[in-house]
Write an enzyme that holds these catalytic residues in place. Structure first.
Site, PDB file in Angstrom:
ATOM      1  N   SER A  81     -39.541  14.398 -71.417  1.00  0.00           N
ATOM      2  CA  SER A  81     -40.303  13.150 -71.476  1.00  0.00           C
ATOM      3  C   SER A  81     -40.690  12.662 -70.088  1.00  0.00           C
ATOM      4  CB  SER A  81     -39.465  12.076 -72.181  1.00  0.00           C
ATOM      5  OG  SER A  81     -38.217  11.962 -71.553  1.00  0.00           O
ATOM      6  N   THR A 183     -38.227   7.499 -70.352  1.00  0.00           N
ATOM      7  CA  THR A 183     -38.710   7.299 -68.981  1.00  0.00           C
ATOM      8  C   THR A 183     -37.499   7.286 -68.082  1.00  0.00           C
ATOM      9  OG1 THR A 183     -40.551   5.919 -69.702  1.00  0.00           O
ATOM     10  CG2 THR A 183     -39.766   5.557 -67.449  1.00  0.00           C
ATOM     11  N   THR A 201     -42.755   8.950 -66.048  1.00  0.00           N
ATOM     12  CA  THR A 201     -42.690   9.405 -67.442  1.00  0.00           C
ATOM     13  C   THR A 201     -43.918  10.238 -67.810  1.00  0.00           C
ATOM     14  OG1 THR A 201     -42.392   8.621 -69.731  1.00  0.00           O
ATOM     15  CG2 THR A 201     -43.917   7.387 -68.397  1.00  0.00           C
ATOM     16  N   ARG A 211     -54.220   7.281 -72.920  1.00  0.00           N
ATOM     17  CA  ARG A 211     -53.278   6.166 -73.144  1.00  0.00           C
ATOM     18  C   ARG A 211     -52.381   5.994 -71.907  1.00  0.00           C
ATOM     19  NH1 ARG A 211     -47.372   5.533 -73.181  1.00  0.00           N
ATOM     20  NH2 ARG A 211     -46.905   3.814 -74.559  1.00  0.00           N
ATOM     21  N   THR A 234     -37.634   1.064 -70.375  1.00  0.00           N
ATOM     22  CA  THR A 234     -37.958   2.289 -71.097  1.00  0.00           C
ATOM     23  C   THR A 234     -38.198   1.910 -72.553  1.00  0.00           C
ATOM     24  OG1 THR A 234     -37.183   4.507 -71.704  1.00  0.00           O
ATOM     25  CG2 THR A 234     -35.507   2.807 -71.496  1.00  0.00           C
ATOM     26  N   GLY A 235     -38.918   2.779 -73.262  1.00  0.00           N
ATOM     27  CA  GLY A 235     -39.201   2.492 -74.662  1.00  0.00           C
ATOM     28  C   GLY A 235     -40.678   2.276 -74.895  1.00  0.00           C
TER      29      GLY A 235
HETATM   30  N1  ASP Z   1     -42.176   3.517 -71.690  1.00  0.00           N
HETATM   31  C1  ASP Z   1     -42.736   4.827 -71.884  1.00  0.00           C
HETATM   32  C2  ASP Z   1     -44.166   4.681 -72.343  1.00  0.00           C
HETATM   33  O1  ASP Z   1     -44.463   3.806 -73.122  1.00  0.00           O
HETATM   34  C3  ASP Z   1     -41.995   5.689 -72.841  1.00  0.00           C
HETATM   35  C4  ASP Z   1     -40.493   5.536 -72.900  1.00  0.00           C
HETATM   36  O2  ASP Z   1     -39.860   5.106 -71.953  1.00  0.00           O
HETATM   37  O3  ASP Z   1     -39.898   5.829 -73.937  1.00  0.00           O
HETATM   38  O4  ASP Z   1     -44.964   5.487 -71.967  1.00  0.00           O
END
Ligand code: ASP
Length: 329
Positions: A81, A183, A201, A211, A234-235
């Site tokens: 990721s 991330t 990320t 995106r 993150t997320g």
């Molecule tokens: N925050 C990251 C994104 O939206 C993905 C992640 O951290 O899970 O690209």
């Protein structure tokens, strides 16, 4: 005036000069600062922290520590990721997002960058070598090449296989805590008492081409205020952008919240906005980590299952974050 009030008044005057008055007036301790210290998201942070700690333990700058730390994760093809080996977008292209922020509010960022293994170092070059703060897509690639970064194929056989499998249904379904996104966000306080942060990320797996998530957006995926503290996220990036999450965490710390409480408030803001928009939290995971100027830290997330790594004088350890919902994904 009794002696306690006189004492508080003295603190108020002295700390105003340091820009710390709000924190101290709300009970921040005057004990020794816990430094150096580095925090990073998820269990891959444990390895990344080791690289960061080498810099910090040698008296190096937090900025160098966070860059070196996350470069390790970017180069690791088994981390699917981030960086090389990251999952591609729905068109099969690996597009990377990253940003960096230093103790002087220097910022640099790249988004939707292809073919470059270390977007964090390109972000740093944007900060240090251009009059701009953010470059995207082809322009970011052009700049990276001009700076001597090698152009590479970042799509590993494993990621390509997974993408071809995904094409059979072609359904965009980020799954909470299942690793189709993550991330590495890293924040550090160095032995000189300065803060910096880095965030990198490949974003959400099979996202639309073009995106951009929160991770390269200063204020959303990362924020550092050297008077107060630092935070990273993150997320689900869309939700973090909606609340300018990392800046929110740092501003809450400015108002006197401990890092833990600041992360909790920021998560609650996301929850509130989600409810206001009549959406469910079922498929939304966001985790924040935060560190203040005294080396105190905290973290919080929506669903259980988020963890982070902390390295300080006591060693390197993985800490499970508390969560708003008691469900695990
Ligand atoms: N925050 C990251 C994104 O939206 C993905 C992640 O951290 O899970 O690209």
């Amino acid at each position: 005036m009794n002696s306690r009030r006189r004492f508080l008044r003295k603190i108020g005057v002295g700390s105003l000069a340091l820009g710390l008055a709000p924190n101290l007036s709300k009970g921040m301790s005057l004990e020794k600062v816990n430094k150096p210290v580095v925090l990073s998201t998820w269990d891959f942070g444990l390895k990344a922290n080791v690289a960061a700690w080498e810099v910090l333990a040698a008296g190096g700058r937090a900025l160098d520590a966070v860059e070196q730390g996350v470069r390790l994760t970017e180069a690791d093809p088994t981390e699917r990721s981030v960086g090389y080996g990251g999952r591609p977008d729905r068109d099969g292209k690996v597009t990377l997002d990253a940003c960096i922020m230093d103790e002087n509010a220097g910022i640099g960022s790249v988004a939707a960058l292809e073919h470059i293994k270390h977007p964090i170092s390109v972000a740093r070059a944007v900060m240090e070598k251009t009059p701009h703060v953010m470059l995207v897509g082809d322009g970011a690639l052009q700049f990276a090449k001009e700076q001597g970064f090698p152009e590479e194929d970042l799509l590993t056989a494993e990621s390509e296989k997974e993408w071809r499998e995904w094409l059979k249904t072609a359904k965009y379904e980020p799954v909470v805590n299942i690793e189709n996104h993550d991330t590495i966000g890293m924040i550090a306080l160095d032995s000189h008492g300065n803060l910096s942060g880095a965030c990198t990320t490949s974003g959400m797996a099979f996202k639309m081409h073009g995106r951009v998530g929160d991770s390269p957006i200063i204020g959303a995926g990362l924020y550092v205020d050297n008077e107060i503290g630092a935070a990273t996220a993150t997320g689900h990036g869309e939700e973090v952008i909606r609340t300018v999450g990392s800046h929110l965490v740092v501003e809450l710390m400015r108002q006197g919240y401990a890092p833990q409480k600041a992360c909790e408030e920021a998560v609650k803001r996301i929850v509130k906005f989600t409810h206001n928009r009549k959406k469910t939290l079922d498929n939304i995971q966001v985790g924040f980590i935060a560190l203040n100027k005294r080396g105190e830290y905290g973290a919080y997330c929506i669903h259980g299952g988020f963890n982070y790594a902390k390295y300080d004088a006591k060693g390197n350890e993985l800490i499970v974050s508390n969560s708003y919902l008691k469900t695990n994904g």
